[in-house]
Design a protein around this motif. Structure first.
Motif, PDB file in Angstrom:
ATOM      1  N   ARG A 171       0.830  -1.209   0.000  1.00  0.00           N
ATOM      2  CA  ARG A 171       0.000   0.000   0.000  1.00  0.00           C
ATOM      3  C   ARG A 171       0.862   1.256   0.000  1.00  0.00           C
ATOM      4  O   ARG A 171       0.624   2.193  -0.768  1.00  0.00           O
ATOM      5  CB  ARG A 171      -0.931   0.008   1.210  1.00  0.00           C
ATOM      6  N   SER A 172       1.882   1.258   0.834  1.00  0.00           N
ATOM      7  CA  SER A 172       2.749   2.422   0.946  1.00  0.00           C
ATOM      8  C   SER A 172       3.517   2.677  -0.343  1.00  0.00           C
ATOM      9  O   SER A 172       3.596   3.807  -0.819  1.00  0.00           O
ATOM     10  CB  SER A 172       3.735   2.227   2.102  1.00  0.00           C
ATOM     11  N   GLY A 173       4.072   1.598  -0.910  1.00  0.00           N
ATOM     12  CA  GLY A 173       4.846   1.755  -2.135  1.00  0.00           C
ATOM     13  C   GLY A 173       4.020   2.251  -3.299  1.00  0.00           C
ATOM     14  O   GLY A 173       4.469   3.098  -4.083  1.00  0.00           O
ATOM     15  N   ILE A 174       2.788   1.741  -3.407  1.00  0.00           N
ATOM     16  CA  ILE A 174       1.918   2.141  -4.524  1.00  0.00           C
ATOM     17  C   ILE A 174       1.441   3.580  -4.361  1.00  0.00           C
ATOM     18  O   ILE A 174       1.455   4.368  -5.319  1.00  0.00           O
ATOM     19  CB  ILE A 174       0.732   1.168  -4.637  1.00  0.00           C
ATOM     20  N   LEU A 175       1.025   3.953  -3.166  1.00  0.00           N
ATOM     21  CA  LEU A 175       0.515   5.313  -2.953  1.00  0.00           C
ATOM     22  C   LEU A 175       1.603   6.371  -3.108  1.00  0.00           C
ATOM     23  O   LEU A 175       1.310   7.521  -3.455  1.00  0.00           O
ATOM     24  CB  LEU A 175      -0.113   5.422  -1.560  1.00  0.00           C
ATOM     25  N   ALA A 176       2.850   6.013  -2.863  1.00  0.00           N
ATOM     26  CA  ALA A 176       3.940   6.988  -2.984  1.00  0.00           C
ATOM     27  C   ALA A 176       4.456   7.123  -4.407  1.00  0.00           C
ATOM     28  O   ALA A 176       5.140   8.108  -4.720  1.00  0.00           O
ATOM     29  CB  ALA A 176       5.093   6.592  -2.059  1.00  0.00           C
ATOM     30  N   PHE A 224      -5.405  12.737   3.420  1.00  0.00           N
ATOM     31  CA  PHE A 224      -6.666  12.519   4.114  1.00  0.00           C
ATOM     32  C   PHE A 224      -7.175  11.086   3.981  1.00  0.00           C
ATOM     33  O   PHE A 224      -7.811  10.572   4.909  1.00  0.00           O
ATOM     34  CB  PHE A 224      -7.728  13.505   3.605  1.00  0.00           C
ATOM     35  N   SER A 225      -6.877  10.423   2.860  1.00  0.00           N
ATOM     36  CA  SER A 225      -7.352   9.044   2.718  1.00  0.00           C
ATOM     37  C   SER A 225      -6.554   8.112   3.621  1.00  0.00           C
ATOM     38  O   SER A 225      -7.127   7.246   4.296  1.00  0.00           O
ATOM     39  CB  SER A 225      -7.249   8.586   1.263  1.00  0.00           C
ATOM     40  N   VAL A 226      -5.233   8.295   3.645  1.00  0.00           N
ATOM     41  CA  VAL A 226      -4.403   7.419   4.473  1.00  0.00           C
ATOM     42  C   VAL A 226      -4.665   7.690   5.947  1.00  0.00           C
ATOM     43  O   VAL A 226      -5.014   6.771   6.712  1.00  0.00           O
ATOM     44  CB  VAL A 226      -2.907   7.618   4.146  1.00  0.00           C
ATOM     45  N   ILE A 227      -4.493   8.947   6.357  1.00  0.00           N
ATOM     46  CA  ILE A 227      -4.689   9.254   7.773  1.00  0.00           C
ATOM     47  C   ILE A 227      -6.141   9.033   8.168  1.00  0.00           C
ATOM     48  O   ILE A 227      -6.434   8.474   9.229  1.00  0.00           O
ATOM     49  CB  ILE A 227      -4.247  10.700   8.079  1.00  0.00           C
TER      50      ILE A 227
END
Length: 332
Positions: A171-176, A224-227
């Motif tokens: 998730r982190s790799g894709i969103l970044a 806002f989506s992640v947090i």
């Protein structure tokens, strides 16, 4: 969008003239210039002392967590696996920015290549998102341990923990990924001077000669989506945890059970409150002085990697005991 004033505001903060830098048209600059903390160049040496101390503490503290968990078989469980993931994340996060910051403060090494700048940007966003995901995983661990303790070992098996960790990483790799790709596509024809100590997304794209609204919109969506999503899941977990705690028969039992969550709660507060505040301040604080926009986030940036091992070292009995054994060479 009118971004020029921000670019021009940093001119009088710099110890070199704008004519010394590449300010002609370039669509793909070979290097950027990191200012550090604009307006406080004379104090950079003094400012570097607490940052260096915090970095050393963060590295030693998080490596100690990893070493203790690896060496002690009784700590090979879901809670401590997630704690190790958090320690690795903290090490990468602090190493991504602080060494370059110290090189600016100590050696006036301000240049950073365009590719290295984009790489740093990716790592900053990837691992900050990863840290948030790990806190959600730790909240789920606390929920299962308190609300369904008899099935904790069967629900959170090593296989499940590994899958949760993989999901957090993916998730982190894709969103970044969109951050460096969106940043690379813009022309940079104003200046290559970044009024910051690192290649933050907004700090870089504000130098572009283009409409960067898509970057701004994606940054706000990601924030806002992640947090928002992570805080929602954490809140749901702790709602169930508190309900289970209040059903316990005695006050001592309630306090003891909630005490197992204190470290996690402190970690949540250390991460989310400053991150949300400074993200909003940097995006919308147009009237805030530039040196304040850079100095205050830079002060709080190394804080979570420093505090996490301290929080868990003090609050977690198993880790505290092994730390004492490590430094005193006595059996616990």
């Amino acid at each position: 969008m009118q971004e020029t004033p921000l670019c021009l505001r940093v001119g009088h903060f710099l110890p070199y003239s704008m004519s010394d830098l590449n300010t002609t048209d370039f669509t793909n600059p070979s290097t950027f210039i990191l200012v550090g903390i604009p307006g406080l160049e004379a104090a950079h040496i003094w400012i570097s002392i607490p940052f260096c101390a915090m970095y050393v503490i963060a590295v030693l503290g998080n490596f100690s967590i990893l070493f203790i968990v690896r060496r002690e078989p009784s700590l090979h469980g879901p809670m401590f696996y997630f704690l190790c993931m958090l320690a690795v994340t903290d090490l990468v996060m602090s190493t991504t920015t602080i060494p370059k910051m110290l090189s600016i403060f100590w050696f006036n090494s301000r240049e950073i290549s365009f590719s290295a700048c984009l790489t740093q940007m990716y790592f900053i966003h990837c691992f900050s998102t990863m840290e948030s995901g790990i806190l959600v995983a730790m909240a789920f661990d606390r929920y299962v341990a308190i609300c369904n303790p008899r099935r904790h070992s069967t629900i959170l098996t090593n296989s499940v923990v590994a899958k949760i960790g993989l999901a957090v990483v993916l998730r982190s790799g894709i969103l970044a990924l969109p951050y460096p790709f969106l940043t690379r596509r813009w022309p940079y024809c104003r200046t290559n001077i970044i009024p910051h100590f690192c290649c933050g997304h907004i700090a870089v794209v504000k130098l572009a000669c283009a409409d960067i609204r898509i970057n701004s919109y994606y940054g706000q969506f990601d924030l806002f989506s992640v947090i928002g999503m992570d805080v929602f899941f954490i809140a749901m977990s702790y709602t169930q945890i508190l309900r289970a705690i209040f059903c316990l028969p005695t006050k001592d039992a309630r306090l003891k059970t909630f005490g197992t969550c204190i470290s996690h709660v402190c970690t949540i507060l250390v991460l989310y409150i400053p991150e949300l505040f400074f993200s909003l301040m940097y995006r919308f604080g147009h009237n805030v002085p530039l040196h304040f926009l850079v100095l205050i986030p830079s002060v709080f940036h190394p804080v979570p990697p420093v505090l996490h091992p301290i929080i868990y070292g003090v609050r977690t009995k198993q880790i505290r005991g092994r730390l004492l054994q490590l430094f005193t060479h006595k059996e616990i």
